[in-house]
Design a protein around this motif. Sequence first.
Motif, PDB file in Angstrom:
ATOM      1  N   ASN A  21      23.477  13.277   0.008  1.00  0.00           N
ATOM      2  CA  ASN A  21      23.706  12.049  -1.102  1.00  0.00           C
ATOM      3  C   ASN A  21      25.068  11.485  -0.923  1.00  0.00           C
ATOM      4  N   ALA A  22      25.123  10.268  -1.110  1.00  0.00           N
ATOM      5  CA  ALA A  22      26.388   9.455  -1.203  1.00  0.00           C
ATOM      6  C   ALA A  22      27.320  10.071  -2.190  1.00  0.00           C
ATOM      7  N   LEU A  23      28.664  10.367  -1.812  1.00  0.00           N
ATOM      8  CA  LEU A  23      29.669  11.109  -2.442  1.00  0.00           C
ATOM      9  C   LEU A  23      30.307   9.825  -3.414  1.00  0.00           C
ATOM     10  N   THR A  24      30.371  10.409  -4.645  1.00  0.00           N
ATOM     11  CA  THR A  24      31.036   9.646  -5.683  1.00  0.00           C
ATOM     12  C   THR A  24      32.569   9.606  -5.344  1.00  0.00           C
ATOM     13  N   HIS A  25      33.226   8.602  -6.137  1.00  0.00           N
ATOM     14  CA  HIS A  25      34.751   8.390  -5.762  1.00  0.00           C
ATOM     15  C   HIS A  25      35.242   9.600  -6.150  1.00  0.00           C
ATOM     16  N   ASP A  26      35.037  10.320  -7.199  1.00  0.00           N
ATOM     17  CA  ASP A  26      35.618  11.559  -7.651  1.00  0.00           C
ATOM     18  C   ASP A  26      35.518  12.834  -6.666  1.00  0.00           C
ATOM     19  N   ASN A  29      37.504  11.919  -3.401  1.00  0.00           N
ATOM     20  CA  ASN A  29      38.920  12.587  -3.765  1.00  0.00           C
ATOM     21  C   ASN A  29      39.048  13.768  -3.328  1.00  0.00           C
ATOM     22  N   TYR A  30      38.268  14.574  -4.315  1.00  0.00           N
ATOM     23  CA  TYR A  30      38.274  16.169  -4.355  1.00  0.00           C
ATOM     24  C   TYR A  30      38.561  16.506  -2.937  1.00  0.00           C
ATOM     25  N   ILE A  31      37.452  16.036  -2.206  1.00  0.00           N
ATOM     26  CA  ILE A  31      37.113  16.605  -0.498  1.00  0.00           C
ATOM     27  C   ILE A  31      38.405  16.246  -0.056  1.00  0.00           C
ATOM     28  N   LEU A  32      38.716  15.063   0.097  1.00  0.00           N
ATOM     29  CA  LEU A  32      39.875  14.534   0.946  1.00  0.00           C
ATOM     30  C   LEU A  32      41.216  15.439   0.641  1.00  0.00           C
ATOM     31  N   ASN A  33      41.351  15.628  -0.669  1.00  0.00           N
ATOM     32  CA  ASN A  33      42.633  16.315  -1.044  1.00  0.00           C
ATOM     33  C   ASN A  33      42.502  17.826  -0.815  1.00  0.00           C
ATOM     34  N   TYR A  34      41.285  18.520  -0.877  1.00  0.00           N
ATOM     35  CA  TYR A  34      41.280  19.660  -0.443  1.00  0.00           C
ATOM     36  C   TYR A  34      41.299  19.960   1.011  1.00  0.00           C
ATOM     37  N   LEU A  56      33.818   8.481   5.888  1.00  0.00           N
ATOM     38  CA  LEU A  56      33.099   7.002   6.203  1.00  0.00           C
ATOM     39  C   LEU A  56      31.812   6.826   5.345  1.00  0.00           C
ATOM     40  N   GLU A  57      31.508   5.704   5.005  1.00  0.00           N
ATOM     41  CA  GLU A  57      30.183   5.181   4.385  1.00  0.00           C
ATOM     42  C   GLU A  57      29.868   6.179   3.446  1.00  0.00           C
ATOM     43  N   ASN A  58      30.676   6.759   2.533  1.00  0.00           N
ATOM     44  CA  ASN A  58      30.431   7.561   1.500  1.00  0.00           C
ATOM     45  C   ASN A  58      29.473   8.786   1.716  1.00  0.00           C
ATOM     46  N   HIS A  59      29.378   9.067   3.087  1.00  0.00           N
ATOM     47  CA  HIS A  59      28.497  10.344   3.536  1.00  0.00           C
ATOM     48  C   HIS A  59      29.132  11.025   4.401  1.00  0.00           C
ATOM     49  N   PHE A  60      29.947  10.404   5.346  1.00  0.00           N
ATOM     50  CA  PHE A  60      30.412  11.331   6.405  1.00  0.00           C
ATOM     51  C   PHE A  60      31.821  11.699   6.674  1.00  0.00           C
ATOM     52  N   ILE A  61      32.113  13.016   6.310  1.00  0.00           N
ATOM     53  CA  ILE A  61      33.432  13.619   6.309  1.00  0.00           C
ATOM     54  C   ILE A  61      33.975  13.662   7.770  1.00  0.00           C
ATOM     55  N   VAL A  62      34.779  13.195   8.055  1.00  0.00           N
ATOM     56  CA  VAL A  62      35.407  13.127   9.629  1.00  0.00           C
ATOM     57  C   VAL A  62      36.776  13.983   9.794  1.00  0.00           C
TER      58      VAL A  62
END
Length: 154
Positions: A21-26, A29-34, A56-62
């Motif tokens: 599912n699309a990741l919310t802004h919160d 932020n949590y994922i990027l910080n972690y 990317l595109e609210n779905h893909f963590i790279v």
Amino acid sequence: MLADFYTLPEHSRIWIYASENALTHDKQNYILNYISEHLKGWNAHKVPLTAGVTILENHFIVVALDENKNGASGCSIDILQKTIQEIEKELTLSLMNRLNVFCKIEQEIHCISSFKLSTVANKDTLFYDLTILAKSDLNTYLKPIYEGWCAHLV
């Protein structure tokens, strides 16, 4: 060592994790910080790794790794996978299900089980090829199914 994802070389090695599912802004932020905290101390055999992360595109963590300086070891990759599993548990997400295919249908990203792909998509449907290995490949990771690994599923 944490680096800006966008300044890493185009040949940097990447790992992609996809949220159904699309990741919310919160959550983003949590994922990027972690992950950023993890990357600050990421190493292979006690030698620092230079890496960055983006979503990317609210779905893909790279996660991208500049292997010019030092390459990942099996142990360092395992630690990255464990970090992603911790995020999955903390946020109740599925990020490593390789049986999913992410397609762009009518300008929206749809997560489709590979078992059901033929009922929803055809060979011309655009999909995100999450098997790519280099940052430069992100320029062409959205492609028709007939050009990708999942062509035999439709």
